[in-house]
Design an enzyme around this catalytic site. Structure first.
Site, PDB file in Angstrom:
ATOM      1  N   ARG A  10       0.922  -1.247   0.027  1.00 34.61           N
ATOM      2  CA  ARG A  10       0.110   0.100   0.059  1.00 34.61           C
ATOM      3  C   ARG A  10       0.921   1.092  -0.142  1.00 34.61           C
ATOM      4  O   ARG A  10       0.421   2.213  -0.635  1.00 34.61           O
ATOM      5  CB  ARG A  10      -0.820   0.173   1.186  1.00 34.61           C
ATOM      6  CG  ARG A  10      -1.940  -0.832   1.231  1.00 34.61           C
ATOM      7  CD  ARG A  10      -2.918  -0.736   2.235  1.00 34.61           C
ATOM      8  NE  ARG A  10      -4.045  -1.437   2.373  1.00 34.61           N
ATOM      9  CZ  ARG A  10      -5.083  -0.904   2.986  1.00 34.61           C
ATOM     10  NH1 ARG A  10      -5.123  -0.072   3.606  1.00 34.61           N
ATOM     11  NH2 ARG A  10      -6.301  -1.774   2.921  1.00 34.61           N
ATOM     12  N   SER A  55      -3.091 -16.553   3.531  1.00 34.69           N
ATOM     13  CA  SER A  55      -4.130 -15.607   4.208  1.00 34.69           C
ATOM     14  C   SER A  55      -5.526 -16.331   4.306  1.00 34.69           C
ATOM     15  O   SER A  55      -6.510 -16.249   3.901  1.00 34.69           O
ATOM     16  CB  SER A  55      -4.552 -14.719   2.800  1.00 34.69           C
ATOM     17  OG  SER A  55      -5.160 -13.688   3.341  1.00 34.69           O
ATOM     18  N   CYS A  82      -8.539 -20.302  12.304  1.00 31.61           N
ATOM     19  CA  CYS A  82      -9.527 -20.451  13.461  1.00 31.61           C
ATOM     20  C   CYS A  82     -10.928 -20.912  12.931  1.00 31.61           C
ATOM     21  O   CYS A  82     -11.607 -21.374  13.670  1.00 31.61           O
ATOM     22  CB  CYS A  82      -9.836 -19.000  13.729  1.00 31.61           C
ATOM     23  SG  CYS A  82      -8.408 -17.837  14.134  1.00 31.61           S
ATOM     24  N   VAL A 117      11.059 -22.365   3.188  1.00 35.45           N
ATOM     25  CA  VAL A 117      12.505 -21.717   3.404  1.00 35.45           C
ATOM     26  C   VAL A 117      13.409 -22.525   4.461  1.00 35.45           C
ATOM     27  O   VAL A 117      12.605 -22.879   5.571  1.00 35.45           O
ATOM     28  CB  VAL A 117      12.366 -20.335   3.955  1.00 35.45           C
ATOM     29  CG1 VAL A 117      13.538 -19.666   4.188  1.00 35.45           C
ATOM     30  CG2 VAL A 117      11.280 -19.466   2.894  1.00 35.45           C
ATOM     31  N   ASP A 148       2.281 -15.860  15.596  1.00 29.23           N
ATOM     32  CA  ASP A 148       2.670 -16.537  16.661  1.00 29.23           C
ATOM     33  C   ASP A 148       4.193 -16.948  16.980  1.00 29.23           C
ATOM     34  O   ASP A 148       4.316 -17.696  17.908  1.00 29.23           O
ATOM     35  CB  ASP A 148       2.082 -18.045  16.083  1.00 29.23           C
ATOM     36  CG  ASP A 148       0.539 -18.021  16.160  1.00 29.23           C
ATOM     37  OD1 ASP A 148      -0.035 -17.133  16.694  1.00 29.23           O
ATOM     38  OD2 ASP A 148      -0.279 -19.035  15.768  1.00 29.23           O
ATOM     39  N   TRP A 165     -29.188  -4.128  35.557  1.00 32.38           N
ATOM     40  CA  TRP A 165     -27.345  -3.979  36.025  1.00 32.38           C
ATOM     41  C   TRP A 165     -26.951  -5.008  35.161  1.00 32.38           C
ATOM     42  O   TRP A 165     -27.177  -6.223  35.247  1.00 32.38           O
ATOM     43  CB  TRP A 165     -27.349  -4.395  37.425  1.00 32.38           C
ATOM     44  CG  TRP A 165     -27.711  -3.139  38.370  1.00 32.38           C
ATOM     45  CD1 TRP A 165     -28.644  -2.972  38.948  1.00 32.38           C
ATOM     46  CD2 TRP A 165     -26.701  -2.353  38.932  1.00 32.38           C
ATOM     47  NE1 TRP A 165     -28.745  -1.745  39.901  1.00 32.38           N
ATOM     48  CE2 TRP A 165     -27.390  -1.448  39.845  1.00 32.38           C
ATOM     49  CE3 TRP A 165     -25.297  -2.071  38.684  1.00 32.38           C
ATOM     50  CZ2 TRP A 165     -26.698  -0.215  40.327  1.00 32.38           C
ATOM     51  CZ3 TRP A 165     -24.751  -0.825  39.416  1.00 32.38           C
ATOM     52  CH2 TRP A 165     -25.453  -0.234  40.217  1.00 32.38           C
ATOM     53  N   ARG A 210     -19.541  -4.478  41.118  1.00 33.72           N
ATOM     54  CA  ARG A 210     -19.860  -4.202  42.695  1.00 33.72           C
ATOM     55  C   ARG A 210     -19.637  -5.281  43.462  1.00 33.72           C
ATOM     56  O   ARG A 210     -18.938  -5.009  44.729  1.00 33.72           O
ATOM     57  CB  ARG A 210     -21.487  -4.352  42.595  1.00 33.72           C
ATOM     58  CG  ARG A 210     -21.872  -2.981  43.372  1.00 33.72           C
ATOM     59  CD  ARG A 210     -23.570  -2.763  42.943  1.00 33.72           C
ATOM     60  NE  ARG A 210     -24.157  -4.239  42.853  1.00 33.72           N
ATOM     61  CZ  ARG A 210     -25.541  -4.047  42.298  1.00 33.72           C
ATOM     62  NH1 ARG A 210     -25.892  -3.225  41.849  1.00 33.72           N
ATOM     63  NH2 ARG A 210     -26.253  -5.614  42.575  1.00 33.72           N
TER      64      ARG A 210
HETATM   65  C1  LIG Z   1      -7.549 -24.879  15.127  1.00 30.32           C
HETATM   66  C2  LIG Z   1      -7.431 -23.389  15.476  1.00 30.32           C
HETATM   67  C3  LIG Z   1      -8.282 -22.609  15.846  1.00 30.32           C
HETATM   68  C4  LIG Z   1      -8.017 -21.143  16.188  1.00 30.32           C
HETATM   69  N1  LIG Z   1      -8.725 -20.524  16.592  1.00 30.32           N
HETATM   70  C5  LIG Z   1      -8.539 -19.253  17.093  1.00 30.32           C
HETATM   71  C6  LIG Z   1      -9.477 -18.062  17.354  1.00 30.32           C
HETATM   72  O1  LIG Z   1     -10.615 -18.475  17.419  1.00 30.32           O
HETATM   73  N2  LIG Z   1      -9.022 -16.680  17.678  1.00 30.32           N
HETATM   74  C7  LIG Z   1      -7.795 -16.726  17.408  1.00 30.32           C
HETATM   75  O2  LIG Z   1      -7.811 -15.217  17.851  1.00 30.32           O
HETATM   76  N3  LIG Z   1      -6.788 -17.483  17.117  1.00 30.32           N
HETATM   77  C8  LIG Z   1      -7.309 -18.691  16.837  1.00 30.32           C
HETATM   78  N4  LIG Z   1      -6.244 -19.586  16.463  1.00 30.32           N
HETATM   79  C9  LIG Z   1      -4.610 -18.995  16.217  1.00 30.32           C
HETATM   80  C10 LIG Z   1      -4.642 -18.393  14.696  1.00 30.32           C
HETATM   81  O3  LIG Z   1      -4.957 -19.173  13.901  1.00 30.32           O
HETATM   82  C11 LIG Z   1      -3.246 -18.149  14.917  1.00 30.32           C
HETATM   83  O4  LIG Z   1      -2.561 -17.331  16.066  1.00 30.32           O
HETATM   84  C12 LIG Z   1      -2.781 -17.274  13.611  1.00 30.32           C
HETATM   85  O5  LIG Z   1      -2.895 -18.301  12.375  1.00 30.32           O
HETATM   86  C13 LIG Z   1      -1.255 -17.119  13.588  1.00 30.32           C
HETATM   87  O6  LIG Z   1      -0.805 -16.505  12.462  1.00 30.32           O
HETATM   88  P1  LIG Z   1       0.489 -16.490  11.758  1.00 30.32           P
HETATM   89  O7  LIG Z   1       0.735 -15.812  10.559  1.00 30.32           O
HETATM   90  O8  LIG Z   1       1.569 -15.904  13.073  1.00 30.32           O
HETATM   91  O9  LIG Z   1       0.952 -18.090  11.481  1.00 30.32           O
HETATM   92  P2  LIG Z   1       0.250 -19.041  10.826  1.00 30.32           P
HETATM   93  O10 LIG Z   1      -1.180 -18.816  10.397  1.00 30.32           O
HETATM   94  O11 LIG Z   1       0.236 -20.663  11.437  1.00 30.32           O
HETATM   95  O12 LIG Z   1       1.192 -19.143   9.279  1.00 30.32           O
HETATM   96  C14 LIG Z   1       2.330 -19.641   9.386  1.00 30.32           C
HETATM   97  C15 LIG Z   1       2.510 -20.038   8.123  1.00 30.32           C
HETATM   98  O13 LIG Z   1       3.803 -20.267   7.861  1.00 30.32           O
HETATM   99  C16 LIG Z   1       4.320 -21.439   7.014  1.00 30.32           C
HETATM  100  N5  LIG Z   1       5.592 -21.894   7.440  1.00 30.32           N
HETATM  101  C17 LIG Z   1       6.203 -22.176   8.485  1.00 30.32           C
HETATM  102  N6  LIG Z   1       7.458 -22.275   8.417  1.00 30.32           N
HETATM  103  C18 LIG Z   1       7.654 -22.197   7.046  1.00 30.32           C
HETATM  104  C19 LIG Z   1       8.908 -22.307   6.204  1.00 30.32           C
HETATM  105  N7  LIG Z   1      10.018 -22.659   6.909  1.00 30.32           N
HETATM  106  N8  LIG Z   1       8.891 -22.109   4.830  1.00 30.32           N
HETATM  107  C20 LIG Z   1       7.565 -21.751   4.442  1.00 30.32           C
HETATM  108  N9  LIG Z   1       6.447 -21.530   5.110  1.00 30.32           N
HETATM  109  C21 LIG Z   1       6.515 -21.738   6.232  1.00 30.32           C
HETATM  110  C22 LIG Z   1       3.341 -22.380   7.712  1.00 30.32           C
HETATM  111  O14 LIG Z   1       2.869 -23.286   6.971  1.00 30.32           O
HETATM  112  C23 LIG Z   1       2.058 -21.520   7.911  1.00 30.32           C
HETATM  113  O15 LIG Z   1       0.806 -21.515   6.998  1.00 30.32           O
HETATM  114  C24 LIG Z   1      -6.564 -20.841  15.827  1.00 30.32           C
HETATM  115  C25 LIG Z   1      -5.666 -21.618  15.565  1.00 30.32           C
HETATM  116  C26 LIG Z   1      -6.102 -23.008  15.238  1.00 30.32           C
HETATM  117  C27 LIG Z   1      -4.970 -23.962  14.870  1.00 30.32           C
END
Ligand SMILES: Cc1cc2nc3c(=O)[nH]c(=O)nc-3n(C[C@H](O)[C@H](O)[C@H](O)COP(=O)(O)OP(=O)(O)OC[C@H]3O[C@@H](n4cnc5c(N)ncnc54)[C@H](O)[C@@H]3O)c2cc1C
Length: 439
Positions: A9, A28, A32, A70, A273, A424, A432
């Protein structure tokens, strides 16, 4: 992808080349939403994908490489080593700025039989799709969920919805270990009411297998025959790639970042995460793996890379979940965490209703507040109830964020009409009670 989009952007196609490498088959996406895909509440996996790779490529000039892992980062040469699974070849990719967003990995216990077929961790969308397909193909009669955190419980609900007999094994005294024992016990009661067998204070010691396939979960108290196992033992930040490159990891085990999401290595950012966050109540670094934080942190990293300025000011640990009819939510510190952070505290638990008691659809709600002794500063809150209960946690989270006291909270001008609460609101009743407890 949040970071990539925000950077784009601010810097046009000709100004900044952006590439993303994902080892799985989706970017993307909503992890959850996985329990709802597995449970059949969501039919189509594509609705869990916010934006397809092609859209990133065509509309945002972000080059998404799926099935690309990677395997190493060379900070001196500013190069990644990338394994292209489709081509079966490794190559090098250069960078000026790098965002590490490798997420978390589910904890897998080093126990006998833990590699057996039929034992599943749930982390990425590919896991959810695989599990849904297996459930439909194999039609298991029984499943055991090991670990009673929110992912384990949401998966338990998914199996119940598929007509599978479910057991939950939890090593701690109650499921949802981020709640206090009194509130956690109510979650266990609610699960049992749904027909889920709950075994508390039982540690899994191994898995029985036959021909490499799991047939039972063995705890220190019993053997539970099963057709499938879900591991809900929590996650840890996936920092192996970053740590291998010498990118600093903080005391809580996540990648150390400043409030702009910059790591301690020049030109390297991290979000989601895999990082640790600042807890605004305990003032400690913490790892809390939630999508709400990940999205905000990615946005902040992307804005800063794009030449803007944004910060991520920390977390208060707000989370909500639902198991069948029951909504469970928490924010801030529980009693044990408040003690560990050095606070002297009081707590109050109240029973109320989600609507005026006489209004149709009024449901029970239990609210717990934890406040600092004397000052009355709010430290945490927990809620259990049926529909209309869980989202009320956001008011407590807002109060916590602004370091309000229970005295402030009592005066909050919250809305009232019989379809939404008693005159309330349950949160004001709890404030309270917390004031009374502190006298
Ligand atoms: C079943 C489930 C339910 C959930 N429910 C909730 C909820 O209700 N509310 C909430 O706030 N959070 C929830 N979460 C947590 C939330 O999904 C995560 O906090 C969020 O997806 C984190 O985003 P991220 O991008 O850090 O990691 P991710 O979404 O895990 O993405 C990381 C990506 O990196 C890729 N990757 C890792 N290492 C490498 C590498 N060396 N090379 C290339 N790719 C790589 C992985 O394949 C993955 O796709 C839930 C998670 C799960 C599993």
């Amino acid at each position: 992808m949040s970071a990539a989009s925000q950077a784009r952007r601010r810097r046009g196609r000709g100004d900044l080349e952006i590439a993303a490498f994902e080892r799985g088959h989706h970017v993307s996406y909503s992890a959850c939403g996985i329990p709802f895909l597995v449970g059949g509440m969501v039919d189509d996996v594509d609705v869990l994908v916010a934006r397809m790779p092609q859209v990133f490529r065509d509309d945002h000039a972000i080059d998404v490489h799926l099935s690309h892992e990677v395997s190493a980062i060379d900070l001196d040469r500013r190069q990644l080593t990338v394994w292209d699974a489709a081509a079966g070849a490794e190559r090098r990719e250069g960078f000026d700025q790098l965002v590490v967003a490798t997420g978390a990995v589910p904890v897998r216990p080093p126990l006998p039989g833990a590699d057996g077929r039929g034992i599943h961790g749930v982390q990425v969308l590919d896991d959810g799709v695989r599990l849904r397909d297996l459930l439909l193909a194999e039609r298991p009669a029984r499943a055991v969920v090991v670990g009673g955190g929110y992912i384990g419980l949401e998966m338990a609900e998914a199996f119940v919805l598929r007509g599978v007999e479910v057991s939950v094994v939890e090593r701690g005294p109650h499921p949802m270990g981020t709640l206090d024992p009194d509130m956690g016990a109510l979650v266990a009661d609610a699960l049992r009411g749904l027909g889920i067998a709950v075994f508390e204070r039982e540690a899994v010691t191994g898995f029985e297998t036959s021909d490499g396939r799991v047939t039972a979960v063995v705890t220190d108290a019993r053997t539970l025959p099963t057709d499938m196992v879900i591991l809900g033992l929590g996650v840890r930040p996936n920092v192996a790639l970053a740590a291998g490159a010498g990118i600093a990891v903080g005391p809580s085990g996540g990648i150390a970042v400043d409030q702009c999401m910059r790591t301690r290595s020049d030109g390297v950012w991290a979000a989601g995460d895999c990082v640790e966050s600042f807890h605004r109540v305990s003032r400690q670094p913490v790892v809390i793996a939630l999508g709400t934080h990940a999205n905000k942190q990615g946005r902040v990293a992307g804005i800063n890379i794009g030449g803007g300025y944004a910060t991520f000011p920390g977390v208060v640990g707000t989370a909500a979940t639902k198991v069948c009819d029951y909504e469970v939510a928490r924010t801030g510190l529980n009693e044990a965490q408040a003690t560990a952070a050095g606070f002297r505290h009081v707590s109050a638990v109240v029973d109320s209703t989600t609507r005026a008691g006489y209004y149709p659809g009024s449901n029970p709600i239990k609210v717990k507040l934890i406040a600092e002794r004397r000052s009355g500063r709010l430290l945490g809150g927990q809620i259990i109830g049926r529909e209309g209960a869980g989202k009320r946690i956001d008011v407590i989270a807002t109060a916590l964020w602004n370091e309000m006291t229970v005295f402030d909270m009592l005066n909050l001008d919250l809305s009232y009409a019989p379809p939404f609460s008693g005159v309330w609101d349950p949160l004001l009743v709890a404030a309270r009670a917390a004031i009374r407890a502190g006298r």
